[in-house]
Write an enzyme that holds these catalytic residues in place. Structure first.
Site, mmCIF file in Angstrom:
data_model
loop_
_atom_site.group_PDB
_atom_site.id
_atom_site.type_symbol
_atom_site.label_atom_id
_atom_site.label_comp_id
_atom_site.label_asym_id
_atom_site.label_seq_id
_atom_site.Cartn_x
_atom_site.Cartn_y
_atom_site.Cartn_z
ATOM 1 N N ASP A 3 0.840 -1.196 0.000
ATOM 2 C CA ASP A 3 0.000 0.000 0.000
ATOM 3 C C ASP A 3 0.879 1.252 0.000
ATOM 4 O O ASP A 3 1.734 1.422 0.876
ATOM 5 C CB ASP A 3 -0.904 -0.001 1.232
ATOM 6 C CG ASP A 3 -1.808 1.218 1.296
ATOM 7 O OD1 ASP A 3 -2.971 1.110 0.866
ATOM 8 O OD2 ASP A 3 -1.353 2.281 1.768
ATOM 9 N N TYR B 249 2.541 9.974 -0.164
ATOM 10 C CA TYR B 249 3.663 9.414 0.587
ATOM 11 C C TYR B 249 5.010 9.765 -0.033
ATOM 12 O O TYR B 249 6.033 9.688 0.647
ATOM 13 C CB TYR B 249 3.555 7.888 0.688
ATOM 14 C CG TYR B 249 2.330 7.366 1.378
ATOM 15 C CD1 TYR B 249 1.432 8.202 2.051
ATOM 16 C CD2 TYR B 249 2.045 6.003 1.360
ATOM 17 C CE1 TYR B 249 0.307 7.695 2.668
ATOM 18 C CE2 TYR B 249 0.924 5.489 1.981
ATOM 19 C CZ TYR B 249 0.040 6.337 2.623
ATOM 20 O OH TYR B 249 -1.073 5.826 3.239
ATOM 21 N N LYS C 70 -3.128 5.926 -4.133
ATOM 22 C CA LYS C 70 -4.256 6.811 -3.823
ATOM 23 C C LYS C 70 -4.077 8.174 -4.462
ATOM 24 O O LYS C 70 -2.941 8.649 -4.621
ATOM 25 C CB LYS C 70 -4.384 6.997 -2.304
ATOM 26 C CG LYS C 70 -4.330 5.709 -1.500
ATOM 27 C CD LYS C 70 -4.316 5.965 -0.010
ATOM 28 C CE LYS C 70 -3.989 4.700 0.770
ATOM 29 N NZ LYS C 70 -2.553 4.358 0.706
ATOM 30 N N HIS D 76 -8.065 9.318 -1.464
ATOM 31 C CA HIS D 76 -7.364 9.324 -0.179
ATOM 32 C C HIS D 76 -8.194 9.951 0.941
ATOM 33 O O HIS D 76 -8.176 9.468 2.071
ATOM 34 C CB HIS D 76 -6.035 10.069 -0.337
ATOM 35 C CG HIS D 76 -4.988 9.630 0.629
ATOM 36 N ND1 HIS D 76 -3.653 9.659 0.343
ATOM 37 C CD2 HIS D 76 -5.077 9.144 1.889
ATOM 38 C CE1 HIS D 76 -2.960 9.211 1.383
ATOM 39 N NE2 HIS D 76 -3.805 8.896 2.338
#
Length: 275
Positions: free
Chosen positions: A47, A52, A77, A110
């Site tokens: 994931d 990120y 996401k 998200h």
């Protein structure tokens, strides 16, 4: 049931019950080593997210693993500031470029964002139809956000990835998702490490001869919740996977349920929605 066990989503796609989260793992060697360790340990669900900033490293570790792409379940996401129809389509293209992939297995919104849910979800549905994602879903959607999505969606989300742990056990949302055929996925299942501070879980750890993280992750599974613990330590990555050979007694499940304090370690979805 073992680390290779998968649950069938509402569109027939199979997703591993336990995956590996990469939030706050820096891009480059850090995330490459962590994902490589997870894949070596038997994890097959990884994931990540555009937010990120580590999609390149995640993709590189997967490509260099020697594993067949079809055997890995990859999630990313679209971030809150990338949403809207065109924004989501563009974000998907950027994520695939960074990952070095032709598709992802699960693409998530998200966070819910006021005024954007309809257009963003239309883009998600088109991404699904175009084969750029095998499944689509949402993250951090509470009941109100889901109800807003239902008003115009043609495709039900396969997943709602939410903060879920002993101090945040949203039973109403969990029951709703189960009734709708939406699988709940737990992020921050170990309370960002704070789960080891819970005295009640220390007692259960002694009773079962298992670590507190293992008890907590097993609690997720027995609630039908997919879970994605994160660690950069190889021994903990291995430990988090060893949750399939014991079962928590019903009385202890209820005990863990009762620890709920409605406490979040991450942002409040309603605050993010109003941004």
């Amino acid at each position: 049931m073992d680390l290779g066990s998968r649950v069938e989503l509402n569109n027939g796609v199979l997703m591993p019950w336990v995956g590996f989260g990469t939030f706050r793992i820096p891009d480059g060697k850090d995330v490459e080593d962590a994902v490589s360790s997870a894949l070596e340990a038997g994890y097959r669900s990884i994931d990540t997210a555009s937010y990120y900033g580590n999609e390149r490293g995640v993709g590189l570790a997967i490509r260099e693993s020697g594993l067949d792409r079809k055997d890995i379940f990859l999630t990313t996401k679209v971030w809150i500031d990338e949403q809207g129809y065109d924004g989501t389509k563009d974000a998907m293209a950027r994520s695939l470029e960074r990952l070095g992939m032709d598709y992802v297995d699960l693409y998530l919104v998200h966070w819910p964002r006021r005024g954007m849910i309809e257009d963003t979800w239309k883009a998600m549905e088109d991404i699904l139809q175009e084969g750029l994602a095998r499944s689509i879903g949402v993250s951090n959607f509470l009941l109100g956000h889901l109800n807003e999505l239902y008003r115009t969606c043609k495709t039900m989300p396969a997943i709602d990835q939410i903060e879920f742990h002993p101090y945040l056990y949203p039973i109403e949302l969990l029951d709703h998702c189960m009734d709708k055929g939406i699988r709940v996925e737990a992020w921050s299942p170990l309370m960002q490490g704070h789960v080891t501070e819970l005295e009640e879980l220390k007692e259960l750890s002694d009773y079962y001869g298992r670590s507190i993280p293992q008890i907590t992750l097993r609690w997720d599974l027995q609630h039908g919740v997919v879970t994605i613990p994160k660690s950069t330590h190889k021994d903990r990555i291995l430990e988090n996977a060893e949750i399939f050979d014991f079962e928590i007694e019903e009385r202890h499940m209820r005990l863990i349920d009762s620890l709920n304090r409605e406490k979040r370690f991450g942002p409040d979805p309603n605050i993010m929605y109003a941004r």
